[in-house]
Design a protein around this motif. Structure first.
Motif, PDB file in Angstrom:
ATOM      1  N   ALA A 271      11.421  -1.907  -1.540  1.00  0.00           N
ATOM      2  CA  ALA A 271      11.059  -0.700  -2.277  1.00  0.00           C
ATOM      3  C   ALA A 271      11.793   0.495  -1.684  1.00  0.00           C
ATOM      4  CB  ALA A 271       9.554  -0.470  -2.225  1.00  0.00           C
ATOM      5  N   ILE A 272      12.100   1.453  -2.523  1.00  0.00           N
ATOM      6  CA  ILE A 272      12.753   2.676  -2.091  1.00  0.00           C
ATOM      7  C   ILE A 272      11.737   3.816  -2.174  1.00  0.00           C
ATOM      8  CG2 ILE A 272      14.718   4.211  -2.409  1.00  0.00           C
ATOM      9  CD1 ILE A 272      15.456   1.307  -1.796  1.00  0.00           C
ATOM     10  N   LYS A 273      11.520   4.488  -1.053  1.00  0.00           N
ATOM     11  CA  LYS A 273      10.547   5.565  -1.014  1.00  0.00           C
ATOM     12  C   LYS A 273      11.188   6.814  -0.430  1.00  0.00           C
ATOM     13  CE  LYS A 273       5.816   6.601   0.485  1.00  0.00           C
ATOM     14  NZ  LYS A 273       4.598   6.050   1.149  1.00  0.00           N
ATOM     15  N   TRP A 274      10.953   7.953  -1.084  1.00  0.00           N
ATOM     16  CA  TRP A 274      11.492   9.232  -0.606  1.00  0.00           C
ATOM     17  C   TRP A 274      10.377  10.025   0.071  1.00  0.00           C
ATOM     18  CZ3 TRP A 274      16.613  10.644  -0.971  1.00  0.00           C
ATOM     19  CH2 TRP A 274      17.412   9.830  -1.782  1.00  0.00           C
TER      20      TRP A 274
ATOM     21  N   GLY B 145       5.244   0.305  -9.399  1.00  0.00           N
ATOM     22  CA  GLY B 145       6.681   0.260  -9.191  1.00  0.00           C
ATOM     23  C   GLY B 145       7.466  -0.121 -10.436  1.00  0.00           C
ATOM     24  N   ILE B 146       8.761   0.224 -10.413  1.00  0.00           N
ATOM     25  CA  ILE B 146       9.683  -0.133 -11.491  1.00  0.00           C
ATOM     26  C   ILE B 146      10.788  -0.988 -10.884  1.00  0.00           C
ATOM     27  CG2 ILE B 146      11.280   0.731 -13.249  1.00  0.00           C
ATOM     28  CD1 ILE B 146       9.647   3.324 -13.270  1.00  0.00           C
ATOM     29  N   TRP B 147      10.882  -2.228 -11.315  1.00  0.00           N
ATOM     30  CA  TRP B 147      11.852  -3.168 -10.771  1.00  0.00           C
ATOM     31  C   TRP B 147      13.233  -2.916 -11.366  1.00  0.00           C
ATOM     32  CZ3 TRP B 147      10.654  -7.897  -7.875  1.00  0.00           C
ATOM     33  CH2 TRP B 147       9.301  -7.956  -7.473  1.00  0.00           C
TER      34      TRP B 147
ATOM     35  N   LYS C 206      15.492   9.014   2.308  1.00  0.00           N
ATOM     36  CA  LYS C 206      15.210   7.741   1.644  1.00  0.00           C
ATOM     37  C   LYS C 206      14.858   6.676   2.677  1.00  0.00           C
ATOM     38  CE  LYS C 206      18.648   5.509  -0.231  1.00  0.00           C
ATOM     39  NZ  LYS C 206      19.720   5.102  -1.163  1.00  0.00           N
ATOM     40  N   PHE C 207      13.775   5.948   2.416  1.00  0.00           N
ATOM     41  CA  PHE C 207      13.342   4.866   3.296  1.00  0.00           C
ATOM     42  C   PHE C 207      13.278   3.560   2.516  1.00  0.00           C
ATOM     43  CE2 PHE C 207      11.921   8.634   5.452  1.00  0.00           C
ATOM     44  CZ  PHE C 207      12.043   8.337   6.804  1.00  0.00           C
ATOM     45  N   HIS C 208      13.684   2.490   3.180  1.00  0.00           N
ATOM     46  CA  HIS C 208      13.641   1.168   2.568  1.00  0.00           C
ATOM     47  C   HIS C 208      12.424   0.418   3.112  1.00  0.00           C
ATOM     48  CE1 HIS C 208      17.843   1.258   0.930  1.00  0.00           C
ATOM     49  NE2 HIS C 208      17.898   2.243   1.827  1.00  0.00           N
ATOM     50  N   ILE C 209      11.587  -0.080   2.218  1.00  0.00           N
ATOM     51  CA  ILE C 209      10.390  -0.814   2.616  1.00  0.00           C
ATOM     52  C   ILE C 209      10.575  -2.282   2.236  1.00  0.00           C
ATOM     53  CG2 ILE C 209       7.886  -1.022   2.357  1.00  0.00           C
ATOM     54  CD1 ILE C 209       7.841   1.900   1.491  1.00  0.00           C
TER      55      ILE C 209
ATOM     56  N   TYR D 138       0.818  -1.211   0.000  1.00  0.00           N
ATOM     57  CA  TYR D 138       0.000   0.000   0.000  1.00  0.00           C
ATOM     58  C   TYR D 138       0.855   1.265   0.000  1.00  0.00           C
ATOM     59  CZ  TYR D 138      -3.767  -3.227   1.287  1.00  0.00           C
ATOM     60  OH  TYR D 138      -4.674  -4.260   1.310  1.00  0.00           O
ATOM     61  N   GLU D 139       2.125   1.142   0.406  1.00  0.00           N
ATOM     62  CA  GLU D 139       3.007   2.300   0.474  1.00  0.00           C
ATOM     63  C   GLU D 139       3.771   2.523  -0.828  1.00  0.00           C
ATOM     64  OE1 GLU D 139       3.098   4.269   3.120  1.00  0.00           O
ATOM     65  OE2 GLU D 139       1.586   2.977   4.091  1.00  0.00           O
ATOM     66  N   ILE D 140       3.554   1.665  -1.809  1.00  0.00           N
ATOM     67  CA  ILE D 140       4.308   1.731  -3.062  1.00  0.00           C
ATOM     68  C   ILE D 140       3.570   2.582  -4.080  1.00  0.00           C
ATOM     69  CG2 ILE D 140       5.480   0.382  -4.846  1.00  0.00           C
ATOM     70  CD1 ILE D 140       6.371  -0.135  -1.924  1.00  0.00           C
ATOM     71  N   GLY D 141       4.290   3.523  -4.733  1.00  0.00           N
ATOM     72  CA  GLY D 141       3.707   4.361  -5.774  1.00  0.00           C
ATOM     73  C   GLY D 141       3.909   3.762  -7.154  1.00  0.00           C
ATOM     74  N   GLU D 142       3.328   4.405  -8.148  1.00  0.00           N
ATOM     75  CA  GLU D 142       3.410   3.896  -9.522  1.00  0.00           C
ATOM     76  C   GLU D 142       4.846   3.818 -10.021  1.00  0.00           C
ATOM     77  OE1 GLU D 142       1.120   2.624 -11.547  1.00  0.00           O
ATOM     78  OE2 GLU D 142      -0.306   2.760  -9.894  1.00  0.00           O
ATOM     79  N   ASN D 143       5.679   4.778  -9.607  1.00  0.00           N
ATOM     80  CA  ASN D 143       7.050   4.820 -10.105  1.00  0.00           C
ATOM     81  C   ASN D 143       8.093   4.584  -9.013  1.00  0.00           C
ATOM     82  OD1 ASN D 143       6.298   5.470 -12.833  1.00  0.00           O
ATOM     83  ND2 ASN D 143       5.893   7.567 -12.159  1.00  0.00           N
TER      84      ASN D 143
END
Length: 224
Positions: A135-138, A186-188, A147-150, A87-92
């Motif tokens: 996932a990497i989230k800013w 997301g983009i892998w 930067k946060f690592h999920i 749920y915390e992941i965005g499209e990009n």
């Protein structure tokens, strides 16, 4: 007190669809609190942080016993955590796939140690293979981006483990288990070594994910 309340709510969300004893939920809360407080996943360090009114070795034995409990549906909780994190992941958002190894040169009593390839030293050592996705989230905090690592997936295995299969199969399984919950978000990103036909045909094209792959330039041909 606020931290304990937050962890309690988090464990309730993770265990929402599981029938579990209150003691099992309390144990999960203790483990999460101990990991955060001690900043370590080593059971001895977690035991010290919990600081119970008993000897540390007794706390350690209790935690180790509960970690092996069959009453806790570990596989289901793993999937539930991936679902909640998605749920915390965005499209990009960047989805980093980073398999590695955990080597234990001096361990003598750890279960199922087996020779694995140490990628950092390019040699064979005793340990386990690790398959991890995060996932990497800013986020903007006080005017600055941090930067946060999920974490989305982690699995440790080797040739002696009951669920072991070939490395390509482990990689494809990790991709599919996370892609199911991300639903195209997301983009892998994949490093060199993951441009094998078995992975591309079995994991990248079949799942419909968006991906970037660093290929081996001198040994691969790109057809356009």
């Amino acid at each position: 007190m606020e931290t304990i309340k937050f962890l309690g709510n988090l464990i309730d969300r993770v265990c929402k669809f599981e029938k579990m004893l209150p003691s099992s939920k309390k144990f999960l809360q203790e483990m999460v609190m101990g990991i955060l407080g001690s900043k370590s996943t080593i059971v001895a360090n977690i035991s010290r942080f919990l600081d119970e009114k008993t000897k540390i070795k007794h706390t350690e034995k209790r935690l180790l016993r509960q970690l092996q409990s069959k009453e806790i549906p570990w596989k289901n909780l793993h999937q539930r955590l991936t679902e909640l994190a998605s749920y915390e992941i965005g499209e990009n958002s960047v989805i980093a796939f980073d398999p590695g190894d955990i080597t234990k040169d001096y361990a003598k009593k750890m279960e199922k140690l087996y020779p694995v390839h140490d990628g950092s030293k390019n040699c064979i050592r005793l340990g386990y293979e690790e398959f991890a996705v995060e996932a990497i989230k800013w986020l903007q905090i006080d005017g600055k981006y941090e930067k946060f690592h999920i974490p989305l997936h982690q699995h440790i295995s080797n040739a002696l483990c009951y669920d072991n299969e070939r490395q390509n199969g482990q990689i494809i399984k990790a991709i599919k288990s996370v892609a199911y919950y991300l639903n195209g978000k997301g983009i892998w990103t994949f490093d060199r070594g993951h441009d094998r036909p078995a992975i591309i045909n079995g994991g990248l094209f079949d799942t419909g994910i968006k991906w970037i792959l660093r290929a081996k330039y001198f040994t691969r041909k790109v057809l356009s």
